[in-house]
Design a protein around this motif. Structure first.
Motif, PDB file in Angstrom:
ATOM      1  N   ILE A  40      -5.744  24.011   4.504  1.00  0.00           N
ATOM      2  CA  ILE A  40      -5.835  22.574   4.169  1.00  0.00           C
ATOM      3  C   ILE A  40      -7.046  22.243   3.295  1.00  0.00           C
ATOM      4  CG2 ILE A  40      -6.138  20.265   5.214  1.00  0.00           C
ATOM      5  CD1 ILE A  40      -4.436  21.369   7.598  1.00  0.00           C
ATOM      6  N   ASN A  41      -8.125  22.976   3.526  1.00  0.00           N
ATOM      7  CA  ASN A  41      -9.363  22.694   2.798  1.00  0.00           C
ATOM      8  C   ASN A  41      -9.804  21.226   2.939  1.00  0.00           C
ATOM      9  OD1 ASN A  41     -11.534  23.093   1.168  1.00  0.00           O
ATOM     10  ND2 ASN A  41     -10.381  23.196  -0.750  1.00  0.00           N
ATOM     11  N   PRO A  42      -9.934  20.736   4.176  1.00  0.00           N
ATOM     12  CA  PRO A  42     -10.265  19.319   4.370  1.00  0.00           C
ATOM     13  C   PRO A  42     -11.730  19.033   4.047  1.00  0.00           C
ATOM     14  CG  PRO A  42     -10.268  20.454   6.478  1.00  0.00           C
ATOM     15  CD  PRO A  42      -9.858  21.475   5.447  1.00  0.00           C
ATOM     16  N   ASP A  43     -12.017  17.761   3.760  1.00  0.00           N
ATOM     17  CA  ASP A  43     -13.417  17.355   3.560  1.00  0.00           C
ATOM     18  C   ASP A  43     -14.068  17.071   4.903  1.00  0.00           C
ATOM     19  OD1 ASP A  43     -13.590  17.012   0.525  1.00  0.00           O
ATOM     20  OD2 ASP A  43     -11.728  15.974   1.057  1.00  0.00           O
ATOM     21  N   LEU A  44     -13.277  16.483   5.800  1.00  0.00           N
ATOM     22  CA  LEU A  44     -13.790  16.101   7.127  1.00  0.00           C
ATOM     23  C   LEU A  44     -12.794  16.565   8.184  1.00  0.00           C
ATOM     24  CD1 LEU A  44     -14.387  12.435   6.006  1.00  0.00           C
ATOM     25  CD2 LEU A  44     -16.237  13.943   6.727  1.00  0.00           C
ATOM     26  N   SER A  45     -13.311  16.996   9.340  1.00  0.00           N
ATOM     27  CA  SER A  45     -12.383  17.332  10.419  1.00  0.00           C
ATOM     28  C   SER A  45     -12.967  16.838  11.744  1.00  0.00           C
ATOM     29  CB  SER A  45     -12.127  18.834  10.451  1.00  0.00           C
ATOM     30  OG  SER A  45     -11.127  19.130  11.390  1.00  0.00           O
ATOM     31  N   TYR A  46     -12.080  16.374  12.616  1.00  0.00           N
ATOM     32  CA  TYR A  46     -12.498  15.616  13.799  1.00  0.00           C
ATOM     33  C   TYR A  46     -12.153  16.343  15.085  1.00  0.00           C
ATOM     34  CZ  TYR A  46     -13.352  11.995  10.456  1.00  0.00           C
ATOM     35  OH  TYR A  46     -13.860  11.294   9.383  1.00  0.00           O
ATOM     36  N   PHE A  47     -13.125  16.384  16.008  1.00  0.00           N
ATOM     37  CA  PHE A  47     -12.954  17.062  17.300  1.00  0.00           C
ATOM     38  C   PHE A  47     -13.488  16.161  18.404  1.00  0.00           C
ATOM     39  CE2 PHE A  47     -12.798  20.221  14.048  1.00  0.00           C
ATOM     40  CZ  PHE A  47     -11.866  21.146  14.498  1.00  0.00           C
ATOM     41  N   GLY A  48     -12.921  16.309  19.620  1.00  0.00           N
ATOM     42  CA  GLY A  48     -13.305  15.442  20.722  1.00  0.00           C
ATOM     43  C   GLY A  48     -14.470  15.993  21.522  1.00  0.00           C
ATOM     44  N   GLN A  49     -15.318  15.086  21.983  1.00  0.00           N
ATOM     45  CA  GLN A  49     -16.439  15.508  22.835  1.00  0.00           C
ATOM     46  C   GLN A  49     -15.942  16.068  24.163  1.00  0.00           C
ATOM     47  OE1 GLN A  49     -19.682  12.675  23.957  1.00  0.00           O
ATOM     48  NE2 GLN A  49     -19.775  14.007  25.760  1.00  0.00           N
ATOM     49  N   LYS A  50     -14.733  15.687  24.538  1.00  0.00           N
ATOM     50  CA  LYS A  50     -14.177  16.208  25.790  1.00  0.00           C
ATOM     51  C   LYS A  50     -14.229  17.748  25.806  1.00  0.00           C
ATOM     52  CE  LYS A  50     -10.237  16.930  28.497  1.00  0.00           C
ATOM     53  NZ  LYS A  50      -9.850  18.115  27.755  1.00  0.00           N
ATOM     54  N   ASP A  51     -13.985  18.338  24.637  1.00  0.00           N
ATOM     55  CA  ASP A  51     -14.085  19.800  24.509  1.00  0.00           C
ATOM     56  C   ASP A  51     -15.378  20.110  23.767  1.00  0.00           C
ATOM     57  OD1 ASP A  51     -11.272  20.629  25.494  1.00  0.00           O
ATOM     58  OD2 ASP A  51     -10.889  19.014  24.095  1.00  0.00           O
TER      59      ASP A  51
END
Ligand code: AMP
Length: 289
Positions: free
Chosen positions: A139-150
């Motif tokens: 994908i080569n994303p600029d931004l990627s999002y992850f949850g604090q839960k993990d």
């Protein structure tokens, strides 16, 4: 919303989008979407111009004794939800397209991933970092999002991005909870009614730990004992770990100082019909002392 299973097609679409100068936000998921996932999607939508979500239940991050087979699959509902959220593109690849039969290359972070969840789930984070590397490459994303839960997972992803020079910025978003405090998780569906009631003790114990720190308790062992007491007296869960660590690197600490991670992992012996089996729940808070 465009939906594609094809890596080639996805790469073409991404190329087109990149040409227009849009920034790409990416939210990787394993589906069975809940408000936790949706909070990442909302945030990504705000901070980027083109939003890609993936749904892929990654076999590599489950050990043979874990819940890969019974993991909730809800693709029809998920697609509808993502459309309503105005996601631009859903990537929904088949397992054999991500891992061809002679697949033999892995990406492994070797420090953070040996601790906490990595100890109880050997190979888990290697599976996560391998698939996330692949998704980032595709994908080569600029931004990627992850949850604090993990939280441990998010730190490990940040670490591989730094160590391997990925051109993506990782954002960690807060944990979304049920009214009684239980962190939303696709695995909550496995819980029986009784376990569901008991499971709120995880967050209650975390809050009590936070209160102890606010009251100037400096000894992690005392806090861990108190968390253990709350868990044992309010649930039948068996504790995997209760940990208080340096929030930057998950190293053990002798004294509460600075930003600390307080994490709990516990198994519930779910007896909930088809979903019967052990259910492992995790949760954490970060406390600034
Ligand atoms: P999963 O589908 O479980 O692989 O989760 C996909 C992403 O959603 C991961 O970055 C998770 O950390 C995040 N996530 C899962 N549950 C929550 C939650 N309750 N609050 C915020 N993010 C979450």
């Amino acid at each position: 919303m465009i939906t594609t299973k094809s890596i080639t097609n996805l790469k073409k679409l991404v190329k087109k989008v990149k040409k227009t100068g849009k920034t790409i936000g990416f939210v990787p998921t394993m589906g069975a979407l809940h408000e936790g996932h949706l909070s990442l999607i909302d945030r990504a939508k705000k901070e980027s111009n083109y939003l890609i979500v993936s749904i892929f239940i990654n076999p590599l991050q489950f050990s043979p004794s874990e819940d890969f087979k019974r993991y909730p699959r809800n693709i029809k509902i998920d697609k509808k939800t993502l459309k309503e959220k105005k996601v631009n593109l859903l990537f929904y690849p088949q397992t054999d397209k991500i891992y061809n039969p002679d697949f033999s290359t892995f990406v492994e972070e070797t420090k953070l991933s040996k601790k906490l969840c990595g100890k109880s789930r050997p190979g888990h984070f290697k599976g996560v970092t391998t698939v996330i590397t692949k998704l980032f490459n595709i994908i080569n994303p600029d931004l990627s999002y992850f949850g604090q839960k993990d939280y441990q997972q998010a730190l490990i992803i940040k670490k591989i991005v730094r160590d391997l020079n990925f051109a993506v910025k990782i954002k960690i978003a807060p944990t979304i909870r049920e009214k009684d405090g239980l962190a939303l998780s696709s695995r909550n569906l496995y819980l029986s009614q009784k376990e569901r009631k008991e499971s709120k003790s995880i967050y209650q114990a975390l809050l009590q730990a936070k209160q102890m720190i606010k009251n100037n308790e400096k000894n992690p062992k005392k806090i861990i004992n108190q968390i253990n007491k709350i868990m044992v007296s309010n649930s039948t869960a068996s504790i995997d770990y209760i940990a208080i660590r340096d929030a930057n690197n998950l190293e053990e600490i002798k004294e509460i100082k600075g930003k600390v991670f307080i994490g709990i992992a516990a198994y519930f012996d779910s007896l909930n019909g088809e979903a019967a089996g052990k259910t492992r729940l995790i949760d954490n808070i970060i406390v600034e002392s």
